[in-house]
Structure formats: structure tokens, C-alpha cells
Design a protein around this motif. Structure first.
Motif, short mmCIF file in Angstrom:
data_model
loop_
_atom_site.label_atom_id
_atom_site.label_comp_id
_atom_site.label_asym_id
_atom_site.label_seq_id
_atom_site.Cartn_x
_atom_site.Cartn_y
_atom_site.Cartn_z
N ARG A 27 -6.66 5.90 5.13
CA ARG A 27 -7.15 6.37 6.80
C ARG A 27 -8.78 6.22 6.43
N TYR A 74 0.71 -0.98 -0.07
CA TYR A 74 -0.32 -0.25 -0.25
C TYR A 74 0.51 1.40 0.14
N THR A 75 2.09 1.35 0.62
CA THR A 75 2.83 2.00 0.69
C THR A 75 3.65 2.65 -0.55
N ARG A 118 -0.86 11.66 -3.96
CA ARG A 118 -0.38 11.14 -2.85
C ARG A 118 -1.35 11.45 -1.49
N ALA A 119 -0.69 12.76 -1.09
CA ALA A 119 -1.70 13.73 0.40
C ALA A 119 -3.58 12.90 0.34
N LEU A 125 0.63 4.68 -2.73
CA LEU A 125 0.88 5.56 -2.71
C LEU A 125 2.24 6.36 -4.00
N TYR A 141 -0.78 1.31 6.30
CA TYR A 141 0.37 1.15 5.62
C TYR A 141 1.96 1.49 6.11
N SER A 177 4.80 3.93 7.12
CA SER A 177 4.91 5.67 7.44
C SER A 177 6.10 5.79 6.20
N GLU A 237 -3.62 9.28 0.66
CA GLU A 237 -3.09 8.72 2.39
C GLU A 237 -4.15 9.02 3.17
#
Length: 322
Positions: free
Chosen positions: A218, A181-182, A210-211, A185, A224, A226, A214
């Protein structure tokens, strides 16, 4: 163990060449002019340290493969090709998803009991038939692996050992989807790079996507790794280098436009965020706009980098206002 790598493009081809060079048994599934070149001349792997050529069994479809006990099917195709390919594999074959995105593993697990995911950090290129390029040295990439839906088993450990022998950094990890998941992003910016090329303005748009991604993860309650964890894992391992005098042009979506394939996998990158946003009442207009525009660009055969960043920004701002 024999690795049947389905999709011998940038990632699959580099992994195939490296594994074969380390003595592993490897077979390929490819298509078109790429398949013809591999059958005629072998797979040419270009690296900063020199070229190597690998004459490997190559098939046009999974149905043509001489499947045998101990084979592992390694999917290295774009996510939009996964489901149709899965139905052509023997149902007792372990499946490794050497792919970006997070939908492939779930699709495979619907049909196969033994599924593994790989978090792919492997800058590479495939722009001409029969040729793949590893663009990092001395470590070609990081390929952590884990069992799906979670955990580590002896097969995951054995695959990791083969990848390490082939020169990759690889660990068997029980939380591989958290890592993937990271990577998802990160891959949200692929559409921006393909449409707009590289610039400070393009970087700002990628950060916006990306923001938004994220925020959607959430809202969906999806964990994911950090940014700090990701930086620690990468360290300074991935060092981009020119190969045969050529600098890296761009990532997988950029390469799809450069090769004029007519399709990209944005439905499974930006589109994954759009889907989750719809399911969890968290709109993702920036990712939806980037997804739509890069698919339109691929369909009409647009060259990579042909859209000014200001044009993409205007389209995103317009979609957010609707």
C-alpha cells in the motif's frame, strides 16, 4: 511451439510432464543428479491417477540447447538463479517466467522484448532425482498468464491453450502482475513453514508477515488482487491429495531445506517486501527477520521445521524493538 523448460524441479517438471503427455514439444534444462536420472530413465511424473514417464531432450545448460524458431524459454528456476540464466538465452526468444516472486519479469524485460508472467498456483514436489509429484487432483494447478508489462497477445493465448490442453486451469489475463503480487503475499509464509513447520502458532506468524507485506505494498502504491478475488479464482479447484501414499510435506522453501540445497529464494520473496519497505519508508522487520533466519538455516543445512515458532516470534519481536 516448443517449450524449453529451464528448471525441471517441482513446478517445471510437473508442467513439462503434463505438456509432453498432451502432445506438446518439450525440452528440459536440469542439473546434477536430477539431469542424470532424466537422461537415463526419463522424467517420472507421479500423480494421484498414476505415474507417467517422459523421455525428453535434457540439457545441462541453456547454451547446450538446440534453439530453433518457435521455441519459448520457460524459466522455472528459483528467482536467485534468474539473472545469470537470462544472459545465456538467445535474445530473440520469448521468455515465460513460471516463477514465484515479482522480480523475474523485470529482469527479463531488460534483455528481451517478449516477456510473459505466470501466476503459479501449483502444489507440487521434487525431493528425489528424476521424480516430480503433482499434489492436486483432478486439476493439477492454476497457471494464469499475461504479457509483461501488461496485456494479452496471440502468443499468450497460444501458451494458455497448451496449458489448458495439458489439464491446467489457465486464462490469459492483462493484469497478471497484480495477481502475482497477491501470490507474493502468500509466499511470505514460505519462510515460516520451512523454519517452523505447520501449526497454529506458525499460521499466526505467517499472517503477521502477510499483514506487514500488505502495508508495504500500500505504501508503495502497488495494486494486488484482494483476498476475496483470490478465493473466487481458486474456488475449490486445488484439492490436495496423497500421491503414492505420501501427504504433502511443504512448499518450495520447505523442499529446499529438505533437499539440503544450501540456498532458498527468500531474498526475492520476503526480501522483496524488505526492499520496497526501504524504498518507501515502511519498515518490514518481521519479513527481514524471517528472510535472514531461513537463509541461515539453508546455509547450515538445517532440517525443515527445526525452529520452534516461539523462537521465531522472539526474534521478530526483538528486531521490531530495535
Amino acid at each position: 511451439m516448443r517449450f524449453v523448460i529451464i528448471g525441471a524441479g517441482a513446478v517445471g517438471g510437473v508442467v513439462a510432464g503434463r505438456l509432453a503427455g498432451a502432445g506438446a514439444a518439450v525440452a528440459l534444462v536440469a542439473r546434477g543428479a536430477h539431469l542424470e536420472a532424466i537422461r537415463r530413465d526419463g522424467l517420472l511424473l507421479r500423480e494421484a491417477g498414476g505415474d507417467s514417464r517422459h523421455h525428453l531432450p535434457a540439457f545441462a545448460t541453456p547454451a547446450e540447447v538446440d534453439w530453433r524458431a518457435g521455441d519459448v524459454a520457460v524459466l522455472a528456476v528459483k528467482s536467485n538463479s534468474t539473472e545469470s540464466l537470462l544472459t545465456r538465452l538467445p535474445r530473440d526468444t520469448p521468455v515465460v517466467c513460471l516463477q514465484n516472486g515479482v522480480a523475474n519479469e523485470r529482469a527479463a524485460l531488460r534483455l528481451f522484448p517478449d516477456v510473459y508472467g505466470v501466476c503459479v498456483m501449483l502444489p507440487s514436489a521434487h525431493l528425489e532425482p528424476g521424480v516430480v509429484v503433482a499434489q492436486c487432483a483432478p486439476i493439477p494447478g492454476i497457471l494464469d498468464i499475461g504479457r509483461i508489462p501488461g496485456g494479452v497477445d496471440p502468443r499468450a493465448e497460444a501458451i494458455a491453450a497448451h496449458l489448458v490442453e495439458a489439464g491446467f486451469v489457465c486464462e490469459a489475463r492483462p493484469d497478471i502482475m497484480r495477481r502475482k503480487y497477491t501470490k507474493l503475499l502468500m509466499n511470505l509464509g514460505n519462510a515460516v513453514e520451512a523454519l517452523c513447520g505447520r501449526s497454529e502458532a506458525a499460521d499466526e506468524l505467517a499472517a503477521l508477515l502477510r499483514a506487514e507485506g500488505e502495508a508495504v505494498l500500500r505504501a508503495a502504491g502497488i495494486e494486488y488482487a484482494s483476498a476475496a478475488e483470490d478465493r473466487e479464482r481458486r474456488g475449490d479447484l486445488l484439492q490436495l491429495v496423497p500421491v503414492a501414499g505420501q501427504e504433502r510435506g511443504g512448499g518450495s522453501t520447505w523442499q529446499s531445506l529438505a533437499r539440503a540445497t544450501g540456498e532458498v529464494e527468500a531474498d526475492y520473496l520476503n526480501g522483496e517486501i524488505v526492499l520496497l519497505g526501504r524504498l518507501h519508508d515502511t519498515p518490514a522487520p518481521a519479513n527481514e527477520t524471517a528472510r535472514r533466519l531461513v537463509i541461515e538455516a539453508a546455509t547450515r543445512g538445517a532440517a525443515p521445521g527445526s525452529m520452534p515458532p516461539a523462537q521465531l516470534r522472539a526474534a521478530i519481536d526483538g528486531s521490531a524493538g530495535r
